[in-house]
Structures are given as structure tokens and as C-alpha cells.
Design a protein around this motif. Sequence first.
Motif, PDB file in Angstrom:
ATOM      1  N   LYS A 101       2.631   1.851  -3.369  1.00  0.00           N
ATOM      2  CA  LYS A 101       1.740   2.454  -4.374  1.00  0.00           C
ATOM      3  C   LYS A 101       1.453   3.922  -4.055  1.00  0.00           C
ATOM      4  O   LYS A 101       1.333   4.745  -4.958  1.00  0.00           O
ATOM      5  CB  LYS A 101       0.410   1.698  -4.419  1.00  0.00           C
ATOM      6  CG  LYS A 101       0.501   0.319  -5.043  1.00  0.00           C
ATOM      7  CD  LYS A 101      -0.883  -0.283  -5.037  1.00  0.00           C
ATOM      8  CE  LYS A 101      -0.917  -1.739  -5.399  1.00  0.00           C
ATOM      9  NZ  LYS A 101      -2.246  -2.305  -5.043  1.00  0.00           N
ATOM     10  N   TYR A 147       3.032   5.930 -10.743  1.00  0.00           N
ATOM     11  CA  TYR A 147       1.843   5.098 -10.478  1.00  0.00           C
ATOM     12  C   TYR A 147       1.253   4.603 -11.796  1.00  0.00           C
ATOM     13  O   TYR A 147       1.021   3.408 -11.988  1.00  0.00           O
ATOM     14  CB  TYR A 147       0.793   5.881  -9.669  1.00  0.00           C
ATOM     15  CG  TYR A 147      -0.398   5.016  -9.343  1.00  0.00           C
ATOM     16  CD1 TYR A 147      -0.445   4.268  -8.169  1.00  0.00           C
ATOM     17  CD2 TYR A 147      -1.454   4.891 -10.249  1.00  0.00           C
ATOM     18  CE1 TYR A 147      -1.511   3.426  -7.899  1.00  0.00           C
ATOM     19  CE2 TYR A 147      -2.525   4.046  -9.987  1.00  0.00           C
ATOM     20  CZ  TYR A 147      -2.550   3.318  -8.810  1.00  0.00           C
ATOM     21  OH  TYR A 147      -3.607   2.468  -8.564  1.00  0.00           O
ATOM     22  N   THR A 200       0.849  -1.195   0.000  1.00  0.00           N
ATOM     23  CA  THR A 200       0.000   0.000   0.000  1.00  0.00           C
ATOM     24  C   THR A 200       0.890   1.253   0.000  1.00  0.00           C
ATOM     25  O   THR A 200       0.656   2.191  -0.773  1.00  0.00           O
ATOM     26  CB  THR A 200      -0.910   0.014   1.250  1.00  0.00           C
ATOM     27  OG1 THR A 200      -1.547  -1.260   1.365  1.00  0.00           O
ATOM     28  CG2 THR A 200      -1.974   1.091   1.165  1.00  0.00           C
ATOM     29  N   TRP A 242      -8.273   9.942   7.897  1.00  0.00           N
ATOM     30  CA  TRP A 242      -7.197   9.860   6.889  1.00  0.00           C
ATOM     31  C   TRP A 242      -6.440  11.179   6.848  1.00  0.00           C
ATOM     32  O   TRP A 242      -5.209  11.223   6.880  1.00  0.00           O
ATOM     33  CB  TRP A 242      -7.835   9.543   5.536  1.00  0.00           C
ATOM     34  CG  TRP A 242      -6.921   9.143   4.420  1.00  0.00           C
ATOM     35  CD1 TRP A 242      -6.748   7.872   3.922  1.00  0.00           C
ATOM     36  CD2 TRP A 242      -6.089  10.006   3.597  1.00  0.00           C
ATOM     37  NE1 TRP A 242      -5.862   7.901   2.876  1.00  0.00           N
ATOM     38  CE2 TRP A 242      -5.438   9.186   2.653  1.00  0.00           C
ATOM     39  CE3 TRP A 242      -5.838  11.371   3.572  1.00  0.00           C
ATOM     40  CZ2 TRP A 242      -4.546   9.703   1.697  1.00  0.00           C
ATOM     41  CZ3 TRP A 242      -4.942  11.883   2.628  1.00  0.00           C
ATOM     42  CH2 TRP A 242      -4.309  11.041   1.713  1.00  0.00           C
ATOM     43  N   HIS A 245     -11.425   2.767  -4.651  1.00  0.00           N
ATOM     44  CA  HIS A 245     -11.832   2.820  -3.241  1.00  0.00           C
ATOM     45  C   HIS A 245     -13.232   2.247  -3.004  1.00  0.00           C
ATOM     46  O   HIS A 245     -13.648   2.103  -1.864  1.00  0.00           O
ATOM     47  CB  HIS A 245     -11.762   4.258  -2.707  1.00  0.00           C
ATOM     48  CG  HIS A 245     -10.359   4.720  -2.445  1.00  0.00           C
ATOM     49  ND1 HIS A 245      -9.491   5.078  -3.447  1.00  0.00           N
ATOM     50  CD2 HIS A 245      -9.642   4.847  -1.300  1.00  0.00           C
ATOM     51  CE1 HIS A 245      -8.318   5.418  -2.931  1.00  0.00           C
ATOM     52  NE2 HIS A 245      -8.382   5.286  -1.633  1.00  0.00           N
TER      53      HIS A 245
HETATM   54  C1  HEM Z   1      -5.721   2.489  -1.530  1.00  0.00           C
HETATM   55  C2  HEM Z   1      -8.555   3.898   2.130  1.00  0.00           C
HETATM   56  C3  HEM Z   1      -8.176   8.485   0.655  1.00  0.00           C
HETATM   57  C4  HEM Z   1      -4.844   7.118  -2.555  1.00  0.00           C
HETATM   58  C5  HEM Z   1      -6.545   2.477  -0.432  1.00  0.00           C
HETATM   59  C6  HEM Z   1      -6.986   1.289   0.249  1.00  0.00           C
HETATM   60  C7  HEM Z   1      -7.779   1.679   1.268  1.00  0.00           C
HETATM   61  C8  HEM Z   1      -7.846   3.122   1.246  1.00  0.00           C
HETATM   62  C9  HEM Z   1      -8.488   0.782   2.292  1.00  0.00           C
HETATM   63  C10 HEM Z   1      -6.596  -0.148  -0.139  1.00  0.00           C
HETATM   64  C11 HEM Z   1      -5.251  -0.471   0.456  1.00  0.00           C
HETATM   65  C12 HEM Z   1      -4.682  -1.778  -0.097  1.00  0.00           C
HETATM   66  O1  HEM Z   1      -5.459  -2.703  -0.367  1.00  0.00           O
HETATM   67  O2  HEM Z   1      -3.469  -1.850  -0.268  1.00  0.00           O
HETATM   68  C13 HEM Z   1      -8.701   5.266   2.048  1.00  0.00           C
HETATM   69  C14 HEM Z   1      -9.536   6.067   2.939  1.00  0.00           C
HETATM   70  C15 HEM Z   1      -9.468   7.349   2.502  1.00  0.00           C
HETATM   71  C16 HEM Z   1      -8.560   7.366   1.348  1.00  0.00           C
HETATM   72  C17 HEM Z   1     -10.331   5.569   4.142  1.00  0.00           C
HETATM   73  C18 HEM Z   1     -10.196   8.520   3.114  1.00  0.00           C
HETATM   74  C19 HEM Z   1     -10.769   9.452   2.373  1.00  0.00           C
HETATM   75  C20 HEM Z   1      -7.205   8.528  -0.318  1.00  0.00           C
HETATM   76  C21 HEM Z   1      -6.692   9.727  -0.924  1.00  0.00           C
HETATM   77  C22 HEM Z   1      -5.764   9.335  -1.828  1.00  0.00           C
HETATM   78  C23 HEM Z   1      -5.685   7.894  -1.782  1.00  0.00           C
HETATM   79  C24 HEM Z   1      -7.136  11.150  -0.545  1.00  0.00           C
HETATM   80  C25 HEM Z   1      -4.902  10.150  -2.750  1.00  0.00           C
HETATM   81  C26 HEM Z   1      -4.496  11.372  -2.491  1.00  0.00           C
HETATM   82  C27 HEM Z   1      -4.811   5.760  -2.567  1.00  0.00           C
HETATM   83  C28 HEM Z   1      -3.994   4.973  -3.477  1.00  0.00           C
HETATM   84  C29 HEM Z   1      -4.256   3.628  -3.189  1.00  0.00           C
HETATM   85  C30 HEM Z   1      -5.212   3.633  -2.104  1.00  0.00           C
HETATM   86  C31 HEM Z   1      -3.054   5.511  -4.546  1.00  0.00           C
HETATM   87  C32 HEM Z   1      -3.671   2.406  -3.903  1.00  0.00           C
HETATM   88  C33 HEM Z   1      -4.617   2.019  -5.038  1.00  0.00           C
HETATM   89  C34 HEM Z   1      -4.156   0.734  -5.705  1.00  0.00           C
HETATM   90  O3  HEM Z   1      -4.483  -0.345  -5.199  1.00  0.00           O
HETATM   91  O4  HEM Z   1      -3.468   0.804  -6.729  1.00  0.00           O
HETATM   92  N1  HEM Z   1      -7.080   3.577   0.189  1.00  0.00           N
HETATM   93  N2  HEM Z   1      -8.132   6.082   1.115  1.00  0.00           N
HETATM   94  N3  HEM Z   1      -6.571   7.433  -0.857  1.00  0.00           N
HETATM   95  N4  HEM Z   1      -5.526   4.920  -1.762  1.00  0.00           N
HETATM   96 FE1  HEM Z   1      -6.826   5.502  -0.351  1.00  0.00          FE
END
Ligand code: HEM
Length: 128
Positions: free
Chosen positions: A47, A62, A44, A88, A75
Motif C-alpha cells: 500500500k 493507491y 503495508t 518514522w 492512522h
Molecule cells: C498505514 C504508522 C506516517 C502513509 C500505517 C499503519 C501504521 C502507520 C501503524 C497501519 C499499517 C497496517 O495496518 O498495515 C505510522 C506512523 C507514522 C506514519 C507511526 C508517523 C508519523 C505516515 C506518513 C505517510 C503514511 C507520513 C505518508 C507519507 C501510510 C499509508 C498507510 C499507512 C499509505 C496504509 C493505509 C491503508 O491501510 O490503506 N501507518 N504512519 N504514514 N501509513 Fe502510516
Amino acid sequence: DNIQSPFETVGGEQVIDELVDAFYDRVGRHPSLAPIFPNDLTETARKQKQFLTQYLGGPPLYTSEHGHPMLRARHMPFEITPKRAKAWLACMEEAMDEVGLEGSYRNEFFQRLVLTAQHMINTPDKPE
Ligand code: HEM
């Protein structure tokens, strides 16, 4: 020329690495976030380093490896509530403090993250 990308302004790869590590250290211990993340946050974090690098105008790490970010779609398998979005962002704000990210770009970067986090919300808060 002397025009830098925000990625360079914040301190490049080293600062993004430190920021993302400090961030996931908090996510992994946060009571409302930890349950939806994998126990091992290594992949995670990897990435997220790639994503934030390109988000700030650095190399498109990415997309080269994973294709179009489609962040909201990626998401959808997780319940992203307003409460989790706040959590977050709180983890990110603390991580910025920890790595000493300051100055005008910090505010701009954080405000962009606020908008992106709001866009990820896909589930209402549960009534208490
Ligand atoms: C992946 C939660 C906001 C960027 C994830 C994952 C979760 C998550 C549970 C999967 C992790 C995994 O399986 O490895 C959240 C929550 C947020 C949030 C609760 C609250 C709003 C954001 C924001 C960004 C972001 C604001 C970017 C600025 C990413 C990226 C991934 C990711 C790049 C990896 C995607 C992939 O699998 O290629 N996030 N996220 N997230 N999140 Fe978030």
C-alpha cells in the motif's frame, strides 16, 4: 515534452520499491514503531508503494484500489506520538541513504514527508 513528475525524477517504480522495502525493514526493527505495525509488513509495504507513487505525481495506484487516502483518519486507530513521527522520519531518511536517493528532489520529498508525518500525530508523548 520533457517535464517529468517527481515520481519519474526519483527513479520511478524501481526506486520507490527499493525505498519502501528499505524503510519497512527498519520500521519492523524499530523499538517504538514495531509494536503498532503488523508482524508481516508485506501488505503495508504494498500500500505504501501505491501511496508514494501517487504522492509524487505518478499513477494514482493507491486511490484506484483503496479510494481517497484520508491518511489522518486511517492512522487514528494507532497512537501516533511526536516520538513515533520522529522515528518514522528517521527510518525514511536512512532508507533514502540506503537506496542512494540524492539531489534536490530528495530534500523536497523529505520535507513534504515531514509535514505529512506531523499531520498524523494524534497522541502526546508519554511523560518519562
Ligand atoms: C498505514 C504508522 C506516517 C502513509 C500505517 C499503519 C501504521 C502507520 C501503524 C497501519 C499499517 C497496517 O495496518 O498495515 C505510522 C506512523 C507514522 C506514519 C507511526 C508517523 C508519523 C505516515 C506518513 C505517510 C503514511 C507520513 C505518508 C507519507 C501510510 C499509508 C498507510 C499507512 C499509505 C496504509 C493505509 C491503508 O491501510 O490503506 N501507518 N504512519 N504514514 N501509513 Fe502510516
